[in-house]
Design an enzyme around this catalytic site. Structure first.
Site, PDB file in Angstrom:
ATOM      1  N   PHE A 295       0.857  -1.183   0.000  1.00  0.00           N
ATOM      2  CA  PHE A 295       0.000   0.000   0.000  1.00  0.00           C
ATOM      3  C   PHE A 295       0.890   1.229   0.000  1.00  0.00           C
ATOM      4  O   PHE A 295       1.683   1.440   0.914  1.00  0.00           O
ATOM      5  CB  PHE A 295      -0.930   0.045   1.221  1.00  0.00           C
TER       6      PHE A 295
ATOM      7  N   ASP B 121       9.353   2.819   1.681  1.00  0.00           N
ATOM      8  CA  ASP B 121       8.194   3.609   2.083  1.00  0.00           C
ATOM      9  C   ASP B 121       7.980   3.382   3.583  1.00  0.00           C
ATOM     10  O   ASP B 121       7.493   2.334   3.999  1.00  0.00           O
ATOM     11  CB  ASP B 121       6.966   3.181   1.266  1.00  0.00           C
TER      12      ASP B 121
ATOM     13  N   LYS C  43       2.473  10.548   7.681  1.00  0.00           N
ATOM     14  CA  LYS C  43       1.682  10.216   8.872  1.00  0.00           C
ATOM     15  C   LYS C  43       2.202  10.910  10.148  1.00  0.00           C
ATOM     16  O   LYS C  43       1.887  12.055  10.379  1.00  0.00           O
ATOM     17  CB  LYS C  43       1.569   8.703   9.014  1.00  0.00           C
TER      18      LYS C  43
HETATM   19  C1  LIG Z   1      -0.783   5.713   4.568  1.00  0.00           C
HETATM   20  C2  LIG Z   1       0.297   5.283   3.668  1.00  0.00           C
HETATM   21  C3  LIG Z   1       0.549   5.965   2.459  1.00  0.00           C
HETATM   22  C4  LIG Z   1      -0.331   7.073   1.958  1.00  0.00           C
HETATM   23  O1  LIG Z   1      -0.387   8.178   2.819  1.00  0.00           O
HETATM   24  P1  LIG Z   1      -1.563   9.266   2.642  1.00  0.00           P
HETATM   25  O2  LIG Z   1      -1.158  10.359   3.581  1.00  0.00           O
HETATM   26  O3  LIG Z   1      -2.836   8.601   3.028  1.00  0.00           O
HETATM   27  O4  LIG Z   1      -1.550   9.679   1.218  1.00  0.00           O
HETATM   28  C5  LIG Z   1       1.626   5.548   1.699  1.00  0.00           C
HETATM   29  N1  LIG Z   1       2.404   4.527   2.079  1.00  0.00           N
HETATM   30  C6  LIG Z   1       2.198   3.847   3.228  1.00  0.00           C
HETATM   31  C7  LIG Z   1       3.113   2.731   3.602  1.00  0.00           C
HETATM   32  C8  LIG Z   1       1.119   4.189   4.047  1.00  0.00           C
HETATM   33  O5  LIG Z   1       0.875   3.482   5.153  1.00  0.00           O
END
Ligand SMILES: *Cc1c(COP(=O)(O)O)cnc(C)c1O
Length: 396
Positions: free
Chosen positions: A130, A215, A244
């Site tokens: 994700f 990520d 986040k």
């Molecule tokens: C939440 C998340 C995203 C996307 O972040 P948003 O602020 O919702 O766009 C991307 N990568 C990972 C691993 C995430 O958990």
């Protein structure tokens, strides 16, 4: 909810206030927040130091756009790169934008530095990943819910099984500018890859002259019991995405941090964001770094994480959970199928018992309490979960 688009199906609670690990709803009920905004609330709700930093900044300067600079931009970049042991930072707002930024930097670097023929850049990504919700990012996904109906898809991605370095090796060729993975897959249910996975990806990228992009939007900033989850493996990414928790649960703040010679390809005019690196975001982000710099919250995540692991392992031993995956203060729990509960139903029962959590897929729930949660509250959450599962077993 006639006026609200139906792209979420929230639990049936209407929250009005939060403090620390606790939130309350319109009915005056209190809940322990064990999702913590998918780790955006790693420091809990309204952490005093973060609220104070935001309030001070609200009185001074909130937005300049990047047409002008401001006094906190370089200090913010310095603080985050210092904390993460990286060279350079590019500020954005949401996680998806940070991932998009990493993709653009990797492609441009691939054409200008690695010498990939125009338009041919490939990026190797993992199944079950994700990375966000933009049209390009859903093109990296193999989750039908995230993907179906949103084509045509952005080409240039090769999806290989997560945790399988041999599969990544087969997908990498001379057009590969980057491998992009999560060090721990969050949305997929806290999937921790084999210990050898990231070190092997690092070597594959080095051999192929490709970038390793990690990520850490969900895994980073304390959640895994370390500043970055990659720290647990000794691997250094070329680019790391953060988001986040970087916004302290107050404002959206994201960034790409990493090698200066890679981010240098994003020259003036080639990439940007009106709100990226705004003064309010930087003020909060600097206060977030202040909270993480001593390392005590990371140590706390490790320590409380041992309790989380012991308690959930006991639920596995008792046949209430089929599997428990934990790293730091983060757990993906698969409810034992004989209990007849979906993850969603488990979360509904947990909410009735005063604990908020979120299902991911099928029978899996995820727990990611704020790192500031105290031991008694974590104990309470574990006790409630056990009770919910025990009474489901009695009914089954
Ligand atoms: C939440 C998340 C995203 C996307 O972040 P948003 O602020 O919702 O766009 C991307 N990568 C990972 C691993 C995430 O958990």
């Amino acid at each position: 909810m006639r006026h609200l688009a139906p792209n979420y199906q929230p639990l049936d609670v209407v929250l009005t206030a939060g403090e620390g690990a606790w939130v309350s709803d319109t009915a005056g009920r209190h809940y322990l927040d064990c999702l913590a905004g998918y780790s955006a609330l790693n420091f809990g709700h309204r952490h005093p130091a973060l609220v104070a930093a935001a309030q001070r900044q609200l009185e001074r300067l909130t937005l300049t756009s990047r047409a002008f600079t401001h006094d906190l931009l370089e200090p913010f970049a310095h603080a985050v790169t210092d904390l993460t042991g990286t060279e350079m930072l590019l500020p954005m707002n949401t996680g998806a934008e940070a991932v998009e930024t990493a993709i653009k930097a990797a492609r441009k670097w691939g054409y200008e530095v690695k010498g990939v023929p125009a338009g041919r850049a490939s990026i190797v990504v993992a199944s079950g990943a994700f990375h966000g919700r933009t049209t390009t990012i859903v093109s990296m996904s193999d989750d039908p819910q995230a993907r179906d109906g949103f084509g045509p898809y952005t080409p240039g991605f090769r999806i290989v099984p997560y945790g399988d370095a041999d599969a990544a090796a087969r997908a990498i060729d001379e057009t590969t500018v980057a491998v992009i993975v999560e060090p721990v897959q969050g949305e997929s249910g806290v999937i921790v890859p084999p210990d050898t996975y990231l070190p092997r990806l690092r070597r594959l990228c080095d051999d192929a002259g490709s970038l390793l992009v990690l990520d850490e939007i969900q895994s980073g900033l304390g959640r895994a019991g370390s500043t970055l989850a990659q720290d647990l493996t000794g691997v250094r990414a070329d680019l790391t995405t953060l988001g986040k928790a970087l916004g302290g649960g107050i404002v959206p703040v994201s960034a790409v941090v990493g090698r200066g010679d890679v981010l240098d390809v994003l020259t003036p005019g080639t990439h940007g964001s009106t709100f990226g690196g705004n003064p309010l975001a930087c003020a909060v982000g600097l206060a977030v770094v202040d909270l993480l710099r001593p390392g005590t919250l990371q140590a706390r995540a490790r320590e409380l994480g041992r309790m989380l692991r012991d308690r959930t392992d006991a639920m596995v031993a008792d046949g209430l959970l089929a599997r428990a995956r934990t790293v730091g203060l983060w757990a993906g729990l698969d409810v034992e199928s004989s209990l007849g509960l979906t993850g969603r139903q488990t979360c509904e029962l947990l909410a009735d018992a005063g604990v908020l959590a979120k299902d991911t897929h099928g029978r899996t729930i995820r727990l990611a309490p704020p790192l500031i949660i105290d031991e008694d509250d974590l104990d309470l959450a574990m006790t409630r979960l056990r009770e919910v599962l025990l009474s489901a077993r009695d009914r089954a």
